[in-house]
Design a protein around this motif. Structure first.
Motif, mmCIF file in Angstrom:
data_model
loop_
_atom_site.group_PDB
_atom_site.id
_atom_site.type_symbol
_atom_site.label_atom_id
_atom_site.label_comp_id
_atom_site.label_asym_id
_atom_site.label_seq_id
_atom_site.Cartn_x
_atom_site.Cartn_y
_atom_site.Cartn_z
ATOM 1 N N ILE A 79 23.325 31.341 12.346
ATOM 2 C CA ILE A 79 22.870 31.659 13.705
ATOM 3 C C ILE A 79 23.057 30.459 14.623
ATOM 4 O O ILE A 79 23.534 30.584 15.759
ATOM 5 C CB ILE A 79 21.396 32.112 13.676
ATOM 6 C CG1 ILE A 79 21.292 33.519 13.075
ATOM 7 C CG2 ILE A 79 20.796 32.090 15.080
ATOM 8 C CD1 ILE A 79 19.867 33.983 12.880
ATOM 9 N N LEU A 86 15.237 36.601 16.058
ATOM 10 C CA LEU A 86 16.646 36.747 15.727
ATOM 11 C C LEU A 86 16.850 37.307 14.325
ATOM 12 O O LEU A 86 17.841 37.994 14.076
ATOM 13 C CB LEU A 86 17.350 35.387 15.829
ATOM 14 C CG LEU A 86 17.477 34.803 17.230
ATOM 15 C CD1 LEU A 86 18.054 33.395 17.160
ATOM 16 C CD2 LEU A 86 18.369 35.677 18.103
ATOM 17 N N GLN A 93 20.939 30.153 23.012
ATOM 18 C CA GLN A 93 20.735 31.364 23.791
ATOM 19 C C GLN A 93 19.719 31.141 24.925
ATOM 20 O O GLN A 93 18.832 31.976 25.177
ATOM 21 C CB GLN A 93 20.276 32.511 22.891
ATOM 22 C CG GLN A 93 21.317 32.921 21.859
ATOM 23 C CD GLN A 93 20.874 34.120 21.037
ATOM 24 O OE1 GLN A 93 19.758 34.631 21.177
ATOM 25 N NE2 GLN A 93 21.749 34.593 20.164
ATOM 26 N N HIS A 153 11.278 32.292 18.191
ATOM 27 C CA HIS A 153 12.658 32.646 18.507
ATOM 28 C C HIS A 153 13.447 32.996 17.242
ATOM 29 O O HIS A 153 14.190 33.972 17.216
ATOM 30 C CB HIS A 153 13.313 31.455 19.224
ATOM 31 C CG HIS A 153 14.742 31.711 19.630
ATOM 32 N ND1 HIS A 153 15.090 32.677 20.549
ATOM 33 C CD2 HIS A 153 15.910 31.129 19.221
ATOM 34 C CE1 HIS A 153 16.407 32.672 20.714
ATOM 35 N NE2 HIS A 153 16.921 31.750 19.912
#
Length: 273
Positions: free
Chosen positions: A134, A271, A228, A267
């Protein structure tokens, strides 16, 4: 998980004495101090270093233990003294290491959603979990072509470096870490990697800490990374194997990036539910 099989360190033709003296001097240890630790005498240590006495295999390994000589280099000392290498170097994809690889994969999965990876002595990535994938999203494909290198991925100007908000601090930490490893392992490959990544341009060498960063009591230097549109904070934890008897295993390290604040936890869990 795969790993390139490297040849053992080349044995220098100057003999075991100078090699041993070089390790002792690098550790800043006197002959007397080493002798006391190894239950020997300074005179005997001197005779070994000057070539007047040939150490036994067990005595040489005892000295290497007290000098914290890496397993790969202990083989080099043995060869220089005329003995066979004691520690094998098993390729990581060898069937005999199936259980080890499975355990490492299970450990990496247990860290998810937090990023974690396994690297070898030159920071080549031999395994990583989805949390790490990620973070690497958006890195150019050419940097993700195996063999991946953790230092290159982190410090390359097209890698993670542009996203690291405290790049100056983190870069300094990583370079210092490599310097310590070079001093410990005397690795030409590691020295070449250090020279490469240290020469990468730094976009903003005079950067200042983010004034909007929350004043959290970090327990260690954090890696502060944009992802992001969010600012994530991690602290790094590194684990190695205790008393390894194989060169390959001795040079593996598991690094996990653990969240340093609640926002990072939230976060990552969003995800990867």
């Amino acid at each position: 998980m795969t790993s390139a099989h490297r040849r053992p360190t080349a044995v220098r033709d100057k003999g075991v004495g100078p090699l041993l003296r070089g390790w002792r001097e690098q550790r800043r240890m006197s002959q007397l101090e080493l002798a006391l630790r190894a239950d020997s005498s300074a005179r005997h240590i001197s005779f070994v270093e000057t070539g007047r006495s040939r150490p036994s295999e067990e005595f040489l390994l005892r000295l290497a233990e007290h000098l914290d000589v890496p397993v790969r280099e202990r083989n080099a000392l043995l060869l220089a003294a005329g003995y066979a290498p004691r520690f094998p170097e098993t390729p990581l994809d060898d069937p005999s290491l199936d259980a080890l690889r499975a355990s490492l994969d299970q450990l990496l999965q247990a860290y998810e959603p937090y990023p974690a990876l396994v690297v070898d002595a030159t920071y080549e990535v031999v395994a990583a979990n989805r949390g790490m994938a990620i973070l690497l999203d958006g890195v150019p494909e050419r940097l993700l072509t195996p063999p991946l290198n953790a230092m290159r991925l982190t410090l390359h100007p097209e890698g993670l470096a542009p996203r690291i908000r405290n790049l100056g601090e983190w870069r300094g930490h990583l370079l210092h870490q490599m310097e310590r490893q070079i001093a410990l392992r005397r690795s030409d490959a590691l020295r070449e990697l250090y020279e490469e990544v240290a020469a990468y341009p730094v976009a903003d060498p005079g950067e200042q800490p983010d004034p909007e960063a929350p004043p959290l009591p970090y327990v260690a230097l954090p890696l502060r990374l944009e992802h992001q549109g969010r600012l994530l904070s991690f602290v790094s934890s590194i684990a190695t194997f205790n008393t390894p008897m194989d060169v390959t295993v001795a040079e593996l390290a598991v690094e996990a990036l653990l969240p340093a604040d609640p926002a990072t936890v939230k976060h990552l869990r969003e995800l990867m539910p």
